[in-house]
Design a protein around this motif. Structure first.
Motif: not given
Lengths: 342, 342
Positions: A66, A110, A113, A106-107, B18-19
């Motif tokens: 992240w 994220e 994002q 995905e982290q 998701r993004v």
């Protein structure tokens, strides 16, 4: 000749002569935080790109996925901010080893994002490729700026005052402590409790870009040159001096350094000035401004954003060089190499 | 879950949900050759980025630094061409191990610069960072296109004919021979003399982007969808089918494959169709066009550029899937995975 012998900036100088020959629509090319070119009668498009490489720019033992994503996006936002622009659209390219987990990717996204939401930009595309070992994240960020608001590294005038937002050295201090923690063996005592350095830890792990401050400065129309601190104050002042063909003096005693950073420097036994001059990734803004406008501008920035502005020195004619002035008035050349990649 | 399990396109699908949430100014985002967004009332800015990683995308035993630079630039030009646009400004980021020679880096840049001159674009900036082992080259290319000339992957209509420029499989055939050469031990006999495969060798080492052809097609206004062949015909037709929500049939016998490529396939004992369907980096254009316009357009392209256009199939309704039709009329599903990065 190996790259290690001429260094990153030596390489860039050689390439500038041979490769880069911009036309009239290109307002700034290589040698600034972002390239700028004309796309309409009043607006410029800004494009910047940064590549972060595992084990060079980040360390999975210290940074979460992240945080890697967040930091990568903020570094690019900071480059657009330093030109006086607003970030708009990002393309993300990631090189990933196939052993990485989908959840980790995905982290990472994220983090990017959330940073994108924070700075009102959109991630609109990119590329995903495999790597054999190390991970790398490359972000391309496009921004916009009104032509009259563009601020480059190249406009500083002798007599301008040199200002900086916020405080310097914190990110480097935080990183040094995090590295100490991660190499700590079981049973070792960490003499400095974490609550004494949590602000610089957060500063390193989740830095912020001075976008609002930069926009106010750019739209105010009085800033002559600006750059963000990604490689340490000394290097950034050096870039302004080189691109503006000026000299500069920086007063050591005026460099804003926080109490946690000072404490950590003592704890680690390093000169605190080194953290501020050579420590990167503070993402503060360094800018030059005519002396008559400096105090009013500093007050405006703190009034509208809460961010302090310190006047740390003065732009000099080129022949005076780039110097540091000690509290007792002793002058010495400032080493302006910044973070060396080779 | 490891990346190896869901693959590159599985990952992109997850991230899309998701993004990526583009706004109205974004005309195409992730899932096309380049992102496109509005910068003035009639013009769109195109941005594309590709990262080439050593040992994944190139091999210093096969590719000279000059060729690595040329190929990287051409791959990006091809992406802009496939959207109907003109390439304008490039930013180059390179990750380099410090043991690399300055001369090698200059050759790399020279390859990019000669390609930039060839396609009338300018290298205006970038970033140079160190890597610990492998080299990586990342190019960001900005282009421009009139909004009415933009062609995406998403506009194919059932009934359109599917066309392709030039010939397919040559780059892969050239690479296969180069790999064979580089692994050849002293004394081994190479049964196919180099003059019998020099055209595909050059095609692999110094590919060309179909920029003129793409611009003619885009400005002609009759092309409904277009993509460049970077990952093999099967994958590219699959992308058009997915983004346009259509099916497609490709007639095997109509796929244009050169005589050298056929000879090499025989020599290596691989089905020649595999080279065309799965071999990447041909940088030809695949496009769909209403049947009434196809022949006239094909003649116009060959007349103005000398580049052949072959009609290789037809766009079908989505429920018909994406199929290959053998010379005897036998239909089978076409595997549309393209080159898998994970």
């Amino acid at each position: 000749m190996k790259l290690g012998q001429i260094g990153e900036f030596g390489l860039i100088d050689r390439l500038k002569e041979r490769v880069f020959r911009p036309d009239k629509k290109v307002v700034t090319g290589i040698g600034d935080d972002a390239a700028a070119f004309r796309v309409s009668s009043r607006e410029l498009l800004l494009v910047t790109t940064d590549v972060l490489v595992e084990r060079v720019h980040f360390d999975r033992r210290i940074h979460s996925f992240w945080q890697i994503g967040w930091r990568a996006m903020v570094a690019n936002v900071s480059d657009i901010a330093a030109m006086g622009g607003l970030p708009r659209y990002a393309l993300v390219s990631i090189c990933l080893p196939e052993t990485m987990s989908v959840e980790a990717v995905e982290q990472l996204y994220e983090g990017m994002q959330i940073a994108a939401d924070e700075y009102h930009l959109q991630i609109i595309g990119g590329d995903t490729v495999s790597s054999l070992r190390d991970m790398a994240v490359s972000i391309v960020l496009c921004g916009q700026v009104e032509e009259k608001s563009l601020v480059t590294r190249g406009g500083a005038q002798a007599g301008d005052l040199i200002c900086v937002t916020g405080e310097l050295g914190g990110s480097q201090a935080g990183l040094a402590m995090l590295q100490l923690m991660s190499s700590k063996r079981k049973g070792d005592v960490l003499p400095l409790p974490v609550e004494k350095w949590s602000a610089v830890r957060d500063r390193h792990l989740q830095p912020r870009a001075r976008l609002r401050e930069a926009r106010l400065l750019a739209k105010g129309g009085v800033v002559n040159a600006m750059i963000d601190v990604s490689d340490g104050l000394a290097g950034e002042v050096g870039h302004i001096a080189e691109e503006s063909s000026v000299g500069a003096e920086i007063k050591e005693a005026q460099i804003p350094i926080g109490s946690e950073t000072r404490r950590i420097a003592r704890h680690l036994g390093v000169p605190v000035l080194d953290l501020a001059l050579c420590g990167g990734e503070d993402f503060e803004l360094v800018f030059t401004i005519p002396a008559a406008d400096a105090h009013r501008t500093a007050e405006q920035i703190i009034g509208e954003t809460g961010t302090a502005v310190s006047i740390i020195g003065k732009v000099l004619p080129a022949e005076d060089g780039v110097v540091l002035v000690s509290p007792r008035g002793k002058r010495r050349p400032m080493l302006t190499e910044g973070y060396r990649h080779f």
